[in-house]
Design a protein around this motif. Structure first.
Motif, PDB file in Angstrom:
ATOM      1  N   ASN A 312       0.833  -1.206   0.000  1.00  0.00           N
ATOM      2  CA  ASN A 312       0.000   0.000   0.000  1.00  0.00           C
ATOM      3  C   ASN A 312       0.864   1.251   0.000  1.00  0.00           C
ATOM      4  N   GLN A 313       0.375   2.292  -0.641  1.00  0.00           N
ATOM      5  CA  GLN A 313       1.066   3.584  -0.561  1.00  0.00           C
ATOM      6  C   GLN A 313       0.955   4.091   0.869  1.00  0.00           C
ATOM      7  N   SER A 314       2.044   4.546   1.430  1.00  0.00           N
ATOM      8  CA  SER A 314       2.085   4.929   2.839  1.00  0.00           C
ATOM      9  C   SER A 314       2.267   6.430   2.989  1.00  0.00           C
ATOM     10  N   LYS A 315       1.859   6.917   4.132  1.00  0.00           N
ATOM     11  CA  LYS A 315       1.998   8.336   4.439  1.00  0.00           C
ATOM     12  C   LYS A 315       2.891   8.496   5.663  1.00  0.00           C
ATOM     13  N   PHE A 316       3.868   9.380   5.537  1.00  0.00           N
ATOM     14  CA  PHE A 316       4.698   9.715   6.686  1.00  0.00           C
ATOM     15  C   PHE A 316       4.320  11.108   7.172  1.00  0.00           C
ATOM     16  N   THR A 317       4.010  11.221   8.456  1.00  0.00           N
ATOM     17  CA  THR A 317       3.809  12.521   9.090  1.00  0.00           C
ATOM     18  C   THR A 317       4.471  12.469  10.463  1.00  0.00           C
ATOM     19  N   TRP A 318       4.828  13.614  10.986  1.00  0.00           N
ATOM     20  CA  TRP A 318       5.405  13.648  12.320  1.00  0.00           C
ATOM     21  C   TRP A 318       4.374  13.221  13.350  1.00  0.00           C
TER      22      TRP A 318
END
Length: 467
Positions: A312-318
């Protein structure tokens, strides 16, 4: 063990050629700059593959290459060599750039507890192997030479578009790779690039076709052939490698050997930040040092990576990384219970300690389902932190932690005990509580808090955890 095969576009049962050996090749880093979190998502996911293979009784031979020459800025055959670009940026030689960022990458692997591959061969150490492979392709009529290099003629490989399911007829020149009007076909790719007339590169070698350097794709074929043989069991990499790099690897390898390059292909999907793919070229990459500077443990990053499935396409956030840090705190609090067992009614738990690694392995063996594995571990940690463990089950508990570590790579068993002086403060705190001397107990609690030790009072006594 079942994995999604990019080649067939379906989940398949793993069937190694010579079990228990599993031959695994991973496209490694191009060492011209620091790796960013997008890269680390990929390598942690590949580490999950290796760990799950081992837990299932396989003996993986894992080769990960180091690209230290030949990867051009366009990811195809045009533009500047990324190592030369790094050298110009920092005023160093390409050799110095490669050495520095290779060391930094290996340090990052250790920090993230990524299994050390059996070998990490460098492209520059295998120039002769790459030249020999090009010679084989030349003998079989797959190459031609133009003014800037030696090219593979994709029209000679009928299945060229099969892997990535490309429709080459509908693609405009330059839409997929940089357009060169001298090439016979728009999809043809460089096997060897010539040093431009009047220039001298930091990295260049003599070849039967002229002085220059290898193309990006030929290195992986040459090194996988040398260390793993003609057909791999599993070839891994980022999903962006499918339409160009891995398609070209297949074309040149299978043309040379007449055999499939790999039985199974496993690809890690993109990672985005603020809705945009993380990329060095966009300068939106976050380094491990950036995370460490915010006092966030890198174990939290490893856990955060595993919160999304590799396909799956992933999201990085703080914010999501902070949430992962909280989740890591719970697992770490569960781990340090081994140092402070309390007699408790064990029937309160709905699982047996010895079954936890087995259940975890069943989950991971289903296409590396790390999100489900973490959900299971959260359930386990919540229950254990509620019911605690019995003194007589410490050894069994440590075996459980070791099983989790071997599959997930968390190093829970390595979480240390508190110091003797901290144990004294804790004991004094418990005495003060039992005597209802609340002001004294609160001061002792604050002293431990300032030493990053938190306390949780239970009917069986006070439990400590690291903040």
């Amino acid at each position: 063990m079942r994995l999604y095969n990019t080649l067939s576009r379906k989940i398949e049962e793993l069937k190694p050629q010579s079990p228990p050996q599993v031959k695994v090749y991973t496209c490694g880093p191009t060492v011209y700059d620091y790796a960013h979190v997008g890269h680390w998502f990929n390598y942690v996911r590949m580490d999950s593959l290796i760990r799950t293979l081992k837990a299932n009784g396989y003996s993986p031979t894992w080769i990960m290459n180091i690209t230290d020459v030949g990867h051009l800025t366009s990811d195809s055959d045009e533009g500047e060599d990324k190592l030369q670009k790094g050298a110009r940026r920092e005023g160093k030689s390409a050799w110095d750039i490669a050495e520095f960022y290779t060391r930094d990458f290996i340090d990052g692997m250790r920090l993230l507890n990524i299994t050390e591959p059996n070998k990490m061969p460098k492209a520059t150490d295998h120039i002769s192997e790459q030249i020999d492979l090009i010679k084989i392709l030349e003998q079989d009529g797959f190459i031609y030479v133009i003014d800037d290099g030696v090219y593979f003629d994709t029209s000679k490989f009928p299945d060229y578009s099969k892997f990535a399911r490309l429709d080459l007829d509908e693609q405009l020149p330059g839409a997929r790779v940089s357009f060169n009007p001298s090439k016979r076909n728009g999809s043809d790719f460089a096997l060897w690039k010539f040093t431009p007339t009047g220039q001298q590169r930091d990295m260049e070698w003599d070849s039967p076709w002229g002085k220059g350097f290898p193309g990006w794709h030929i290195e992986c074929s040459a090194m996988s052939l040398k260390y793993l043989g003609e057909t791999l069991d599993i070839h891994t990499g980022g999903i962006d490698h499918v339409p160009v790099h891995h398609t070209n690897e297949i074309a040149q390898s299978q043309s040379a050997t007449g055999k499939p390059l790999s039985r199974l292909w496993l690809h890690s999907n993109h990672v985005t930040i603020d809705g945009i793919k993380i990329s060095k070229s966009l300068e939106n990459g976050i380094r491990l040092q950036d995370i460490a500077d915010k006092k966030i443990p890198l174990e939290a990053l490893r856990l955060h990576i595993m919160e999304s499935h590799y396909r799956n396409q992933s999201k990085f956030t703080w914010q999501s990384l902070q949430a992962a840090q909280n989740r890591w705190q719970d697992l770490r609090a569960m781990a340090v219970l081994r140092w402070q067992p309390r007699a408790i009614i064990s029937d309160a738990a709905t699982f047996a300690l010895e079954d936890i690694p087995k259940q975890l392995l069943r989950i991971m063996s289903n296409d590396l389902d790390t999100p489900q594995a973490l959900r299971f571990l959260s359930t386990v940690s919540n229950q254990i932190l509620s019911v605690l463990i019995e003194k007589g089950k410490v050894k069994q508990y440590e075996i459980m932690l070791k099983g989790i570590d071997e599959i997930m790579g968390f190093n829970l068993l390595q979480q240390p005990d508190i110091t003797d002086s901290q144990k004294k403060l804790l004991a004094d705190h418990e005495v003060a509580r039992s005597e209802q001397k609340w002001e004294i107990s609160d001061k002792l609690r604050d002293k431990l808090f300032n030493q990053k030790i938190g306390l949780r009072d239970t009917p069986q006594g006070t439990i400590w955890f690291r903040l």
